[in-house]
Design a protein around this motif. Structure first.
Motif, PDB file in Angstrom:
ATOM      1  N   SER A 305     -38.097 -21.561  54.424  1.00  0.00           N
ATOM      2  CA  SER A 305     -38.340 -22.873  53.979  1.00  0.00           C
ATOM      3  C   SER A 305     -38.117 -24.134  54.473  1.00  0.00           C
ATOM      4  O   SER A 305     -37.008 -23.841  55.583  1.00  0.00           O
ATOM      5  CB  SER A 305     -37.328 -22.938  52.514  1.00  0.00           C
ATOM      6  OG  SER A 305     -37.044 -24.318  52.105  1.00  0.00           O
ATOM      7  N   TYR A 306     -38.709 -25.052  54.148  1.00  0.00           N
ATOM      8  CA  TYR A 306     -38.512 -26.688  55.322  1.00  0.00           C
ATOM      9  C   TYR A 306     -37.272 -26.866  54.960  1.00  0.00           C
ATOM     10  O   TYR A 306     -36.574 -27.176  56.231  1.00  0.00           O
ATOM     11  CB  TYR A 306     -39.771 -27.485  54.925  1.00  0.00           C
ATOM     12  CG  TYR A 306     -39.447 -28.815  55.077  1.00  0.00           C
ATOM     13  CD1 TYR A 306     -39.634 -29.111  56.379  1.00  0.00           C
ATOM     14  CD2 TYR A 306     -38.869 -29.859  54.209  1.00  0.00           C
ATOM     15  CE1 TYR A 306     -39.288 -30.421  56.922  1.00  0.00           C
ATOM     16  CE2 TYR A 306     -38.734 -31.019  54.778  1.00  0.00           C
ATOM     17  CZ  TYR A 306     -38.867 -31.309  56.089  1.00  0.00           C
ATOM     18  OH  TYR A 306     -38.470 -32.738  56.744  1.00  0.00           O
ATOM     19  N   ASN A 307     -36.746 -26.797  53.874  1.00  0.00           N
ATOM     20  CA  ASN A 307     -35.455 -27.242  53.504  1.00  0.00           C
ATOM     21  C   ASN A 307     -34.072 -26.513  54.255  1.00  0.00           C
ATOM     22  O   ASN A 307     -33.071 -27.031  54.597  1.00  0.00           O
ATOM     23  CB  ASN A 307     -35.189 -27.226  52.278  1.00  0.00           C
ATOM     24  CG  ASN A 307     -35.980 -28.327  51.542  1.00  0.00           C
ATOM     25  OD1 ASN A 307     -36.186 -29.166  52.122  1.00  0.00           O
ATOM     26  ND2 ASN A 307     -36.281 -28.073  50.247  1.00  0.00           N
ATOM     27  N   LYS A 311     -33.984 -30.426  61.293  1.00  0.00           N
ATOM     28  CA  LYS A 311     -35.048 -31.399  61.504  1.00  0.00           C
ATOM     29  C   LYS A 311     -35.537 -31.058  62.937  1.00  0.00           C
ATOM     30  O   LYS A 311     -36.515 -30.978  63.280  1.00  0.00           O
ATOM     31  CB  LYS A 311     -34.432 -32.773  61.385  1.00  0.00           C
ATOM     32  CG  LYS A 311     -34.497 -33.111  59.773  1.00  0.00           C
ATOM     33  CD  LYS A 311     -34.111 -34.640  59.796  1.00  0.00           C
ATOM     34  CE  LYS A 311     -34.080 -35.031  58.134  1.00  0.00           C
ATOM     35  NZ  LYS A 311     -33.774 -36.125  57.824  1.00  0.00           N
ATOM     36  N   TRP A 314     -37.519 -27.835  63.063  1.00  0.00           N
ATOM     37  CA  TRP A 314     -38.827 -28.106  62.704  1.00  0.00           C
ATOM     38  C   TRP A 314     -39.823 -28.819  63.338  1.00  0.00           C
ATOM     39  O   TRP A 314     -40.993 -28.666  63.681  1.00  0.00           O
ATOM     40  CB  TRP A 314     -38.568 -28.807  61.215  1.00  0.00           C
ATOM     41  CG  TRP A 314     -40.069 -29.250  60.496  1.00  0.00           C
ATOM     42  CD1 TRP A 314     -40.559 -30.381  60.735  1.00  0.00           C
ATOM     43  CD2 TRP A 314     -40.637 -28.314  59.776  1.00  0.00           C
ATOM     44  NE1 TRP A 314     -41.834 -30.098  59.580  1.00  0.00           N
ATOM     45  CE2 TRP A 314     -41.889 -28.838  59.224  1.00  0.00           C
ATOM     46  CE3 TRP A 314     -40.467 -26.885  59.425  1.00  0.00           C
ATOM     47  CZ2 TRP A 314     -42.767 -28.353  58.254  1.00  0.00           C
ATOM     48  CZ3 TRP A 314     -41.451 -26.347  58.697  1.00  0.00           C
ATOM     49  CH2 TRP A 314     -42.546 -27.225  58.021  1.00  0.00           C
ATOM     50  N   VAL A 350     -43.156 -19.933  59.163  1.00  0.00           N
ATOM     51  CA  VAL A 350     -42.731 -21.414  58.996  1.00  0.00           C
ATOM     52  C   VAL A 350     -43.298 -22.238  58.285  1.00  0.00           C
ATOM     53  O   VAL A 350     -42.794 -22.953  57.418  1.00  0.00           O
ATOM     54  CB  VAL A 350     -42.608 -21.765  60.419  1.00  0.00           C
ATOM     55  CG1 VAL A 350     -42.055 -23.245  60.639  1.00  0.00           C
ATOM     56  CG2 VAL A 350     -41.656 -20.936  61.420  1.00  0.00           C
ATOM     57  N   HIS A 352     -45.453 -24.552  59.228  1.00  0.00           N
ATOM     58  CA  HIS A 352     -45.484 -25.844  59.783  1.00  0.00           C
ATOM     59  C   HIS A 352     -47.136 -26.213  60.027  1.00  0.00           C
ATOM     60  O   HIS A 352     -47.808 -25.402  60.454  1.00  0.00           O
ATOM     61  CB  HIS A 352     -44.773 -25.881  61.042  1.00  0.00           C
ATOM     62  CG  HIS A 352     -44.510 -27.241  61.690  1.00  0.00           C
ATOM     63  ND1 HIS A 352     -45.943 -28.009  62.371  1.00  0.00           N
ATOM     64  CD2 HIS A 352     -43.511 -28.027  61.519  1.00  0.00           C
ATOM     65  CE1 HIS A 352     -45.102 -29.147  62.578  1.00  0.00           C
ATOM     66  NE2 HIS A 352     -43.861 -29.289  62.320  1.00  0.00           N
ATOM     67  N   GLN A 381     -46.238 -25.983  54.383  1.00  0.00           N
ATOM     68  CA  GLN A 381     -45.476 -26.719  53.444  1.00  0.00           C
ATOM     69  C   GLN A 381     -45.100 -28.171  53.975  1.00  0.00           C
ATOM     70  O   GLN A 381     -45.378 -28.115  55.254  1.00  0.00           O
ATOM     71  CB  GLN A 381     -44.213 -25.962  53.257  1.00  0.00           C
ATOM     72  CG  GLN A 381     -43.521 -25.668  54.506  1.00  0.00           C
ATOM     73  CD  GLN A 381     -42.285 -24.681  54.228  1.00  0.00           C
ATOM     74  OE1 GLN A 381     -41.499 -24.693  53.254  1.00  0.00           O
ATOM     75  NE2 GLN A 381     -41.827 -23.671  55.089  1.00  0.00           N
ATOM     76  N   ASN A 382     -44.856 -28.944  53.119  1.00  0.00           N
ATOM     77  CA  ASN A 382     -44.505 -30.107  53.490  1.00  0.00           C
ATOM     78  C   ASN A 382     -45.654 -31.156  54.057  1.00  0.00           C
ATOM     79  O   ASN A 382     -45.272 -31.848  55.107  1.00  0.00           O
ATOM     80  CB  ASN A 382     -43.158 -30.285  54.523  1.00  0.00           C
ATOM     81  CG  ASN A 382     -42.480 -31.327  54.760  1.00  0.00           C
ATOM     82  OD1 ASN A 382     -42.022 -32.257  53.747  1.00  0.00           O
ATOM     83  ND2 ASN A 382     -42.163 -31.901  55.944  1.00  0.00           N
TER      84      ASN A 382
END
Length: 512
Positions: A305-307, A311, A314, A350, A352, A381-382
Motif C-alpha cells: 500500500s502507498y500508505n 515518502k 515511494w 508497489v 507506483h 495507486q495514488n
C-alpha cells in the motif's frame, strides 16, 4: 469420490485472490462466487464430478519474445475451481512419487492460501544456483530441453500417472475429459496457463526422472529443462543418446535441437548467472528491488500500500529512474523479456505510476510484456482520476495499432483495463465498437459498461442473452446486478443456468 469442502473453499479463495494463472486478466465474476462461497460449496461437495461437464475454454496466441509465440489457455472459471480443488485435495499423491526436491525443482506441491499450490517461489533461482554448484565438480555439462513439452503430453500418460498417484477414478476421468475439451478431442497436449496443470505435467515426467536416476546420471530438472553433469565430452554424448531414447520410449518426447548443448563448466557457470531472475540490470534496479523486498518480505504476491511506504522510499520509483531501467533493458541487443516481465511484476507490487509513460510509448518494443504491463497498470495507486482518463485515451489509440489489431490477446489485455477501472472510462467510444468486436472483446465492453454505470446501455442487450457464448453470458449475468431489483429478478428468473458457477452467479446478481 467427492470433493471436500476445505478444498473447494481453498480453490475459491486462491483464485479470487491470485487469479487462475499468470497470463490472463482475473475473471471478475470469481469475486461474486467468493461472496456466495457457501452456496457454491453446497452445489459441488458430495456430488459426482461427472455431473460437471467441462465448459468452453478460451485460447489465445501469446508472445514469448519478438518472434516466438505460444498458445495459452484460460479455463472457464467453473473448471478452474474444480481442477484447483481436485489438485489441492489429491495432489499429495503425485508429490509423494516425485524425486527429491534437490533434484527436481519445479512446482513442488505444498498448498497455502498465500502462495498457492506450490511451495517455493524461488525454485527457478534455486535450480540455477544448484546447477552452478554441481558444475564445479563436472568436466562437461549437458543442457537439454524437451521440445514443446506441454503440447506433446499424451492424455494416456496423464491417466496412467494419476492412477499410479492414487487419484480416484472419478477425478481422473474428469481431468481427462477436461484436457480433451481443450484439445478438441485430440489425445495429446495440456493447456498452458492454469496453475494446477503444472503438477499434472510434472506427474508425467516421474517415469523419466526414475529412468534417469536408475541410469546413474547426476542430473537436476526444472520443468522441461534437464541438466546432466558429465565426466567427459564422450560421456556427455553417450548420456545425450540415452536421455533421447528414454524420452522417446517413455512418451515419444523429443529434445529441442537448438537448446540442447554440451557446455564447458566455466561457460556454463556464466549461463547460470544469466538465468537467475534476481539479477538487476544496474544499481538503480537493485535499490528498487531492495525496497520492494523490505515491504513485501520477499513475497512476490504481496501488494504494498502507498500508505505503508515512507515518502522517501515511494519517491525512489520516479518516472526518470524506472523509465531508465526499462529503456536499458530495451536497448540490449537481445532483449531479456523474461527478466523484464519479472521486473514489471515487482513494479505491480508497489503500484507506483513511474512506468506508465514509457510503457505506453514503447509498446511496439514491449509487446511480449503486454499482459504483465496491463497487470502493472491495474495495480497503480495514488493518481488522480483525470490522469486515468488520459491513460484511457492512450489505450484507445493502442487498440488502433497494427500489432494490437492483429492479436486477440493484446486486445483482451488492453480492454480488460477498461472493465476493471471506472476512472479510465471512455465507455461511449467502446460502445461504438461493440457490434463489430469479437466475442471476447464484447465481454470486456459489457464489464466496462458495468464499471461506468451504463445500465441503460446494458439493458438494450437483454434480448441477445440467449445467443451469447458462455463467457459473454457470465459477464452479462454479473452486470445485471446493477439493474433495479424487480427488473433483474424478472430477467434472471426467465432462464435456466448451466452448472453451479452460472447458477450461483445468477443468485448473487439477483440479491446484490
Amino acid at each position: 469420490m467427492t470433493l471436500c469442502r476445505d478444498s473447494i473453499n481453498w480453490a475459491i479463495e486462491f483464485i479470487s485472490d491470485h487469479s487462475d494463472g499468470d497470463l490472463f486478466p482475473k475473471i471478475v465474476e470469481i469475486d461474486a462466487i467468493k461472496d456466495k462461497s457457501e452456496e457454491f460449496v453446497r452445489a459441488v461437495e458430495n456430488k459426482d464430478l461427472g455431473m460437471f461437464t467441462p465448459m468452453p475454454c478460451r485460447r489465445f496466441i501469446v508472445p514469448k519474445d519478438e518472434i516466438s509465440y505460444r498458445q495459452a489457455t484460460q479455463l472457464h472459471p467453473q473448471d478452474s475451481l474444480l481442477l484447483s480443488a481436485i489438485v489441492h485435495q489429491f495432489g499429495q499423491g503425485i508429490e509423494d512419487r516425485r524425486a527429491s526436491p534437490d533434484k527436481i525443482f519445479s512446482y513442488r506441491f505444498s498448498p497455502t492460501a498465500e502462495d498457492g499450490l506450490y511451495s517455493n517461489k524461488n525454485a527457478w533461482n534455486d535450480f540455477w544456483t544448484k546447477a552452478n554448484l554441481l558444475s564445479r565438480s563436472a568436466k562437461v555439462v549437458l543442457y537439454l530441453d524437451i521440445a514443446d513439452f506441454y503440447n506433446q503430453i499424451y492424455h494416456h500418460t496423464v491417466e496412467n500417472q494419476l492412477i499410479e498417484s492414487g487419484l480416484p477414478n472419478q477425478a481422473i476421468k474428469w481431468i481427462i475429459s477436461l484436457l480433451e475439451s481443450t484439445t478438441a478431442g485430440v489425445s495429446r497436449g495440456v493447456p498452458i496457463g492454469p496453475h494446477p496443470i503444472h503438477l499434472i505435467a510434472e506427474a508425467t515426467l516421474v517415469p523419466v526422472d526414475n529412468s534417469l536416476e536408475a541410469s546413474g546420471f547426476e542430473f537436476i530438472r526444472y520443468a522441461d529443462d534437464i541438466i546432466v553433469f558429465c565426466d567427459s565430452i564422450k560421456d556427455a554424448k553417450t548420456t545425450l543418446a540415452t536421455v533421447a531414447s528414454v524420452l522417446d520410449r517413455q512418451q515419444r518426447l523429443m529434445l529441442q535441437r537448438h537448446k540442447t548443448k554440451i557446455i564447458e563448466p566455466t561457460e556454463f557457470r556464466a549461463l547460470c548467472r544469466e538465468m537467475i531472475e534476481d539479477r538487476p540490470i544496474d544499481r538503480e534496479e537493485a535499490r528498487l528491488l531492495g525496497i520492494i523486498k523490505k515491504y513485501s518480505g520477499g513475497n512476490p504476491y504481496q501488494g504494498i500500500s502507498y500508505n505503508a511506504m515512507s515518502k522517501t522510499d515511494w519517491a525512489q520509483f520516479s518516472e526518470k529512474i524506472v523509465g531508465k531501467i526499462i529503456q536499458d533493458y530495451l536497448s540490449e541487443g537481445d532483449v531479456d523479456y523474461i527478466r523484464l516481465r519479472w521486473f514489471y511484476r515487482r513494479l505491480a507490487q508497489v503500484g507506483h505510476p513511474g512506468a506508465i509513460d514509457i510503457s505506453l510509448q514503447q509498446l511496439d518494443s514491449l509487446g511480449p510484456c503486454l499482459a504483465t504491463i496491463c497487470f502493472y497498470l491495474a495495480s497503480i495507486q495514488n493518481i488522480e482520476p483525470a490522469q486515468w482518463r488520459d491513460i484511457g485515451t492512450q489505450l484507445l489509440e493502442l487498440l488502433e495499432a497494427d500489432e494490437v489489431k492483429h492479436n486477440e490477446f493484446f486486445r483482451l489485455s488492453i480492454l480488460s483495463l477498461f472493465s476493471r477501472n471506472q476512472y479510465i472510462n471512455h465507455f461511449s467510444k467502446l460502445a461504438k465498437i461493440f457490434n463489430v468486436s469479437d466475442s471476447f472483446a464484447r465481454r470486456e465492453i459489457m464489464l466496462s459498461a458495468y464499471q461506468n454505470s451504463a445500465v441503460d446501455w446494458l439493458r438494450e442487450h437483454k434480448e441477445s442473452f440467449s445467443n451469447m457464448d458462455p463467457w459473454q453470458k457470465m459477464a452479462f449475468i454479473y452486470c445485471t446486478s446493477a439493474f433495479p431489483k424487480d427488473e433483474k429478478k424478472f430477467f434472471i428468473n426467465r432462464y435456466a443456468y448451466q452448472g453451479p458457477f452460472e447458477t450461483v452467479l445468477a443468485k448473487w446478481a439477483k440479491v446484490l
